[in-house]
Design a protein around this motif. Structure first.
Motif, PDB file in Angstrom:
ATOM      1  N   ASP A   1      -7.244   0.122   1.366  1.00  0.00           N
ATOM      2  CA  ASP A   1      -6.647   1.043   2.525  1.00  0.00           C
ATOM      3  C   ASP A   1      -7.669   1.371   3.633  1.00  0.00           C
ATOM      4  OD1 ASP A   1      -7.668   2.474   0.703  1.00  0.00           O
ATOM      5  OD2 ASP A   1      -6.393   4.224   0.960  1.00  0.00           O
TER       6      ASP A   1
ATOM      7  N   LEU B   1       0.546  -1.294  -0.151  1.00  0.00           N
ATOM      8  CA  LEU B   1       0.183   0.021  -0.016  1.00  0.00           C
ATOM      9  C   LEU B   1       0.762   1.389  -0.095  1.00  0.00           C
ATOM     10  CD1 LEU B   1      -2.914  -0.870   2.188  1.00  0.00           C
ATOM     11  CD2 LEU B   1      -2.991  -0.636  -0.124  1.00  0.00           C
ATOM     12  N   PRO B   2       1.930   1.285   1.019  1.00  0.00           N
ATOM     13  CA  PRO B   2       2.673   2.536   0.806  1.00  0.00           C
ATOM     14  C   PRO B   2       3.361   2.959  -0.839  1.00  0.00           C
ATOM     15  CG  PRO B   2       3.059   1.532   2.770  1.00  0.00           C
ATOM     16  CD  PRO B   2       2.496   0.655   1.875  1.00  0.00           C
TER      17      PRO B   2
ATOM     18  N   GLY C   1       0.586   6.679  -6.855  1.00  0.00           N
ATOM     19  CA  GLY C   1      -0.357   7.406  -7.207  1.00  0.00           C
ATOM     20  C   GLY C   1      -1.394   6.276  -7.883  1.00  0.00           C
TER      21      GLY C   1
ATOM     22  N   ARG D   1       0.415   3.932  -2.895  1.00  0.00           N
ATOM     23  CA  ARG D   1       0.176   5.381  -2.723  1.00  0.00           C
ATOM     24  C   ARG D   1       1.182   6.395  -3.168  1.00  0.00           C
ATOM     25  NH1 ARG D   1      -1.037   3.705   2.894  1.00  0.00           N
ATOM     26  NH2 ARG D   1      -3.149   3.805   3.061  1.00  0.00           N
TER      27      ARG D   1
ATOM     28  N   LEU E   1      -6.296   2.565  -5.118  1.00  0.00           N
ATOM     29  CA  LEU E   1      -5.946   1.261  -3.971  1.00  0.00           C
ATOM     30  C   LEU E   1      -7.132   0.224  -3.831  1.00  0.00           C
ATOM     31  CD1 LEU E   1      -4.200   3.460  -1.243  1.00  0.00           C
ATOM     32  CD2 LEU E   1      -3.359   1.947  -2.977  1.00  0.00           C
TER      33      LEU E   1
END
Length: 91
Positions: A61, A47-48, A54, A51, A57
């Motif tokens: 999250d 997930l990081p 861009g 993110r 997701l």
């Protein structure tokens, strides 16, 4: 239209912001909670990076924070059962 002799052919269950005590469910909330937990545990480390790039997701999250599959099922499953059982009560 539905009647005592004719079951409904379709239905809708609408969650409204103004009458829900919890955050509105995402599309992931409608899956079995164990499936959601497995996907979150697999995808959480990514997930990081997603993110930072861009990327969309897909609400993973959001689900990771809310963990609302069981409360969603508690509301939706009885409604689904009523809908499908209405077919067995007609001739």
């Amino acid at each position: 239209y539905a009647s005592s002799k004719r079951a409904p052919q379709r239905g809708a269950f609408v969650f409204a912001r103004d009458n829900s005590p919890a955050p509105l469910p995402s599309h992931i909330s409608f899956l079995w909670s164990e499936v959601d937990d497995a996907m979150v545990s697999l995808l959480s480390p990514l997930l990081p990076l997603a993110r930072a790039l861009g990327l969309f997701l897909l609400d993973f999250d959001v689900y990771r924070e809310n963990r609302d599959a069981k409360p969603t099922a508690a509301v939706v499953v009885p409604a689904l059962r009523r809908f499908f059982l209405s077919w067995s009560n007609t001739e």
